[in-house]
Scaffold this motif. Structure first.
Motif, PDB file in Angstrom:
ATOM      1  N   GLY A  49       0.820  -1.210   0.000  1.00  0.00           N
ATOM      2  CA  GLY A  49       0.000   0.000   0.000  1.00  0.00           C
ATOM      3  C   GLY A  49       0.852   1.259   0.000  1.00  0.00           C
ATOM      4  N   ASN A  50       0.188   2.417  -0.140  1.00  0.00           N
ATOM      5  CA  ASN A  50       0.852   3.711  -0.117  1.00  0.00           C
ATOM      6  C   ASN A  50       1.241   4.072   1.317  1.00  0.00           C
ATOM      7  OD1 ASN A  50      -0.936   3.990  -2.745  1.00  0.00           O
ATOM      8  ND2 ASN A  50       0.633   5.579  -2.858  1.00  0.00           N
ATOM      9  N   VAL A  51       2.475   4.504   1.497  1.00  0.00           N
ATOM     10  CA  VAL A  51       2.923   4.973   2.813  1.00  0.00           C
ATOM     11  C   VAL A  51       3.185   6.475   2.803  1.00  0.00           C
ATOM     12  CG1 VAL A  51       3.853   2.777   3.600  1.00  0.00           C
ATOM     13  CG2 VAL A  51       5.300   4.309   2.245  1.00  0.00           C
ATOM     14  N   ALA A  52       3.154   7.085   1.618  1.00  0.00           N
ATOM     15  CA  ALA A  52       3.344   8.526   1.454  1.00  0.00           C
ATOM     16  C   ALA A  52       2.929   8.864   0.025  1.00  0.00           C
ATOM     17  CB  ALA A  52       4.803   8.919   1.708  1.00  0.00           C
ATOM     18  N   PRO A  53       2.677  10.136  -0.273  1.00  0.00           N
ATOM     19  CA  PRO A  53       2.359  10.491  -1.659  1.00  0.00           C
ATOM     20  C   PRO A  53       3.454  10.022  -2.616  1.00  0.00           C
ATOM     21  CG  PRO A  53       1.901  12.335  -0.206  1.00  0.00           C
ATOM     22  CD  PRO A  53       2.593  11.304   0.632  1.00  0.00           C
ATOM     23  N   GLY A  54       3.075   9.228  -3.621  1.00  0.00           N
ATOM     24  CA  GLY A  54       4.034   8.750  -4.601  1.00  0.00           C
ATOM     25  C   GLY A  54       4.909   7.616  -4.151  1.00  0.00           C
ATOM     26  N   GLU A  82       5.962  -0.705   8.100  1.00  0.00           N
ATOM     27  CA  GLU A  82       4.859   0.175   7.720  1.00  0.00           C
ATOM     28  C   GLU A  82       4.904   1.489   8.495  1.00  0.00           C
ATOM     29  OE1 GLU A  82      -0.026   0.294   7.939  1.00  0.00           O
ATOM     30  OE2 GLU A  82       1.046  -1.527   8.531  1.00  0.00           O
ATOM     31  N   LYS A  83       5.068   1.398   9.827  1.00  0.00           N
ATOM     32  CA  LYS A  83       5.028   2.599  10.663  1.00  0.00           C
ATOM     33  C   LYS A  83       6.225   3.512  10.416  1.00  0.00           C
ATOM     34  CE  LYS A  83       1.227   1.270  12.533  1.00  0.00           C
ATOM     35  NZ  LYS A  83      -0.033   1.868  12.003  1.00  0.00           N
ATOM     36  N   PHE A  84       7.421   2.915  10.283  1.00  0.00           N
ATOM     37  CA  PHE A  84       8.614   3.732  10.032  1.00  0.00           C
ATOM     38  C   PHE A  84       8.524   4.430   8.675  1.00  0.00           C
ATOM     39  CE2 PHE A  84      10.554   1.654  13.624  1.00  0.00           C
ATOM     40  CZ  PHE A  84      11.559   2.514  14.038  1.00  0.00           C
ATOM     41  N   MET A  85       8.072   3.707   7.659  1.00  0.00           N
ATOM     42  CA  MET A  85       7.957   4.290   6.325  1.00  0.00           C
ATOM     43  C   MET A  85       6.906   5.403   6.287  1.00  0.00           C
ATOM     44  SD  MET A  85      10.007   3.075   3.953  1.00  0.00           S
ATOM     45  CE  MET A  85      11.218   1.771   3.778  1.00  0.00           C
ATOM     46  N   GLU A  86       5.782   5.179   6.962  1.00  0.00           N
ATOM     47  CA  GLU A  86       4.736   6.198   7.011  1.00  0.00           C
ATOM     48  C   GLU A  86       5.215   7.453   7.733  1.00  0.00           C
ATOM     49  OE1 GLU A  86       1.399   4.260   8.804  1.00  0.00           O
ATOM     50  OE2 GLU A  86       0.597   3.560   6.877  1.00  0.00           O
ATOM     51  N   ALA A  87       6.132   7.271   8.697  1.00  0.00           N
ATOM     52  CA  ALA A  87       6.669   8.409   9.446  1.00  0.00           C
ATOM     53  C   ALA A  87       7.740   9.166   8.667  1.00  0.00           C
ATOM     54  CB  ALA A  87       7.237   7.936  10.777  1.00  0.00           C
ATOM     55  N   GLY A  88       8.137   8.617   7.511  1.00  0.00           N
ATOM     56  CA  GLY A  88       9.076   9.326   6.647  1.00  0.00           C
ATOM     57  C   GLY A  88      10.533   8.933   6.793  1.00  0.00           C
ATOM     58  N   PHE A  89      10.817   7.865   7.549  1.00  0.00           N
ATOM     59  CA  PHE A  89      12.202   7.414   7.684  1.00  0.00           C
ATOM     60  C   PHE A  89      12.670   6.759   6.384  1.00  0.00           C
ATOM     61  CE2 PHE A  89      10.825   7.552  12.106  1.00  0.00           C
ATOM     62  CZ  PHE A  89      11.901   8.173  12.716  1.00  0.00           C
ATOM     63  N   ASP A  90      13.973   6.903   6.074  1.00  0.00           N
ATOM     64  CA  ASP A  90      14.509   6.256   4.883  1.00  0.00           C
ATOM     65  C   ASP A  90      14.716   4.770   5.164  1.00  0.00           C
ATOM     66  OD1 ASP A  90      17.068   5.789   6.106  1.00  0.00           O
ATOM     67  OD2 ASP A  90      17.678   7.822   5.583  1.00  0.00           O
ATOM     68  N   ARG A  91      15.023   4.011   4.118  1.00  0.00           N
ATOM     69  CA  ARG A  91      15.072   2.548   4.250  1.00  0.00           C
ATOM     70  C   ARG A  91      16.247   2.099   5.134  1.00  0.00           C
ATOM     71  NH1 ARG A  91      20.018   0.697   1.646  1.00  0.00           N
ATOM     72  NH2 ARG A  91      20.225   1.668  -0.402  1.00  0.00           N
ATOM     73  N   ASN A  92      17.385   2.806   5.105  1.00  0.00           N
ATOM     74  CA  ASN A  92      18.522   2.440   5.955  1.00  0.00           C
ATOM     75  C   ASN A  92      18.162   2.559   7.431  1.00  0.00           C
ATOM     76  OD1 ASN A  92      20.198   1.849   3.854  1.00  0.00           O
ATOM     77  ND2 ASN A  92      21.796   3.307   4.405  1.00  0.00           N
ATOM     78  N   THR A  93      17.602   3.717   7.793  1.00  0.00           N
ATOM     79  CA  THR A  93      17.208   3.946   9.176  1.00  0.00           C
ATOM     80  C   THR A  93      16.150   2.936   9.609  1.00  0.00           C
ATOM     81  OG1 THR A  93      17.644   6.316   8.899  1.00  0.00           O
ATOM     82  CG2 THR A  93      16.315   5.664  10.793  1.00  0.00           C
ATOM     83  N   THR A  94      15.202   2.675   8.731  1.00  0.00           N
ATOM     84  CA  THR A  94      14.123   1.731   9.031  1.00  0.00           C
ATOM     85  C   THR A  94      14.670   0.338   9.315  1.00  0.00           C
ATOM     86  OG1 THR A  94      12.519   2.954   7.682  1.00  0.00           O
ATOM     87  CG2 THR A  94      12.042   0.629   8.106  1.00  0.00           C
ATOM     88  N   MET A  95      15.519  -0.170   8.422  1.00  0.00           N
ATOM     89  CA  MET A  95      16.042  -1.521   8.584  1.00  0.00           C
ATOM     90  C   MET A  95      16.906  -1.656   9.841  1.00  0.00           C
ATOM     91  SD  MET A  95      14.984  -3.559   6.183  1.00  0.00           S
ATOM     92  CE  MET A  95      13.429  -2.702   6.236  1.00  0.00           C
ATOM     93  N   ASP A 120       8.513   4.125  -6.535  1.00  0.00           N
ATOM     94  CA  ASP A 120       8.286   5.552  -6.769  1.00  0.00           C
ATOM     95  C   ASP A 120       7.234   5.672  -7.873  1.00  0.00           C
ATOM     96  OD1 ASP A 120       8.401   8.197  -7.736  1.00  0.00           O
ATOM     97  OD2 ASP A 120      10.495   8.420  -7.168  1.00  0.00           O
ATOM     98  N   LEU A 121       6.035   6.118  -7.500  1.00  0.00           N
ATOM     99  CA  LEU A 121       4.934   6.189  -8.454  1.00  0.00           C
ATOM    100  C   LEU A 121       5.011   7.418  -9.366  1.00  0.00           C
ATOM    101  CD1 LEU A 121       1.965   5.060  -6.171  1.00  0.00           C
ATOM    102  CD2 LEU A 121       3.316   3.689  -7.763  1.00  0.00           C
ATOM    103  N   TYR A 122       5.963   8.309  -9.109  1.00  0.00           N
ATOM    104  CA  TYR A 122       6.192   9.441 -10.010  1.00  0.00           C
ATOM    105  C   TYR A 122       7.105   9.032 -11.162  1.00  0.00           C
ATOM    106  CZ  TYR A 122       4.470  12.166  -6.005  1.00  0.00           C
ATOM    107  OH  TYR A 122       3.727  12.663  -4.969  1.00  0.00           O
ATOM    108  N   GLU A 123       8.173   8.303 -10.840  1.00  0.00           N
ATOM    109  CA  GLU A 123       9.194   7.970 -11.825  1.00  0.00           C
ATOM    110  C   GLU A 123       9.104   6.529 -12.332  1.00  0.00           C
ATOM    111  OE1 GLU A 123      11.154  10.226 -12.997  1.00  0.00           O
ATOM    112  OE2 GLU A 123      10.610  11.819 -11.577  1.00  0.00           O
ATOM    113  N   GLY A 124       8.329   5.683 -11.658  1.00  0.00           N
ATOM    114  CA  GLY A 124       8.249   4.273 -12.067  1.00  0.00           C
ATOM    115  C   GLY A 124       9.516   3.498 -11.751  1.00  0.00           C
TER     116      GLY A 124
END
Length: 230
Positions: A49-54, A82-95, A120-124
């Motif tokens: 699902g979407n965790v942020a715009p785009g 899900e929660k970390f991504m929705e909060a805007g953390f990058d993948r390194n910090t999340t993992m 990335d739904l803007y750039e594909g």
């Protein structure tokens, strides 16, 4: 650009309409899941699902073994992603944060794999991060590309290596993400049996494809299904 808010009320006393424009997404994603539990509860957990715009994520986590304890490990991992991504953390910090949390909570030899795709739904463009997870397959027409990684599962060691692969999508491409129970349905061919199936498959509906892969996996196991299938 598109209007962020769908509603804008105008009346006799209010002649002005204020709204916010945001960047329109150029790509859309349709997702589906098919599952089979070896025991009463599956040790595999998933999210899409979407965790942020785009930003759209797809993820599978496989807890060690099967049943309740495996489900707890994998569900914790997926919820934190899900929660970390929705909060805007990058993948390194999340993992790294999830790894630290699992290390602290684990007082037994238990762990979970992480299979994460960030689209990335803007750039594909898709970024795929694997920590102990099995291969992901990208089906583009009748071509199939395999994304794999050999890192250890999460929650075992303090310092984990975060590697990723980048993929540029075309319209109609399909992402097939599976747990290891599906790969192991054919112990000899492993990834190859799924690659062959995908090259021969001509449909474009994710629900139909997920159901088909699950059906074929169960057929290969026969009456002796050894692991959860997702």
């Amino acid at each position: 650009m598109i209007r962020e808010n769908a509603m804008c009320k105008l009346d006799e006393n209010n002649k002005m309409c204020h709204y916010k424009l945001i960047e329109a997404e150029n790509y859309g994603v349709a997702s589906a899941v098919a599952r089979f539990s070896k025991e009463e509860i599956s040790g595999d957990s998933y999210y899409f699902g979407n965790v942020a715009p785009g930003k759209y994520i797809i993820a599978i986590s496989d807890g060690m073994g099967s049943g309740f304890e495996a489900a707890m490990e994998s569900n914790t991992t997926i919820t934190l992603i899900e929660k970390f991504m929705e909060a805007g953390f990058d993948r390194n910090t999340t993992m790294k944060a999830i790894n630290s949390i699992l290390l602290l909570k684990n007082n037994s030899e238990s762990f979970a794999t992480v299979d994460l795709g960030i689209i990335d739904l803007y750039e594909g463009i898709g970024e795929f991060i694997k920590v102990g997870a099995v291969s992901t397959f990208i089906k583009s027409g009748f071509d199939v590309e395999i994304i794999e990684n050999k890192n250890l599962p999460i929650g075992i060691i303090e310092d984990i290596e975060i590697e990723s692969e980048i993929y540029q999508f075309k319209n109609g491409d399909m992402i097939i993400m599976v747990s290891d129970g599906v790969i192991d349905a054919d112990n000899e061919l492993k990834d190859k049996w799924i690659s062959k199936l995908l090259r021969e498959y001509s449909g474009g509906n994710p629900r139909d494809l997920a159901d088909y892969i699950l059906q074929r996996s169960k057929e290969k196991y026969g009456d002796n299904i050894k692991d959860d299938l997702t």
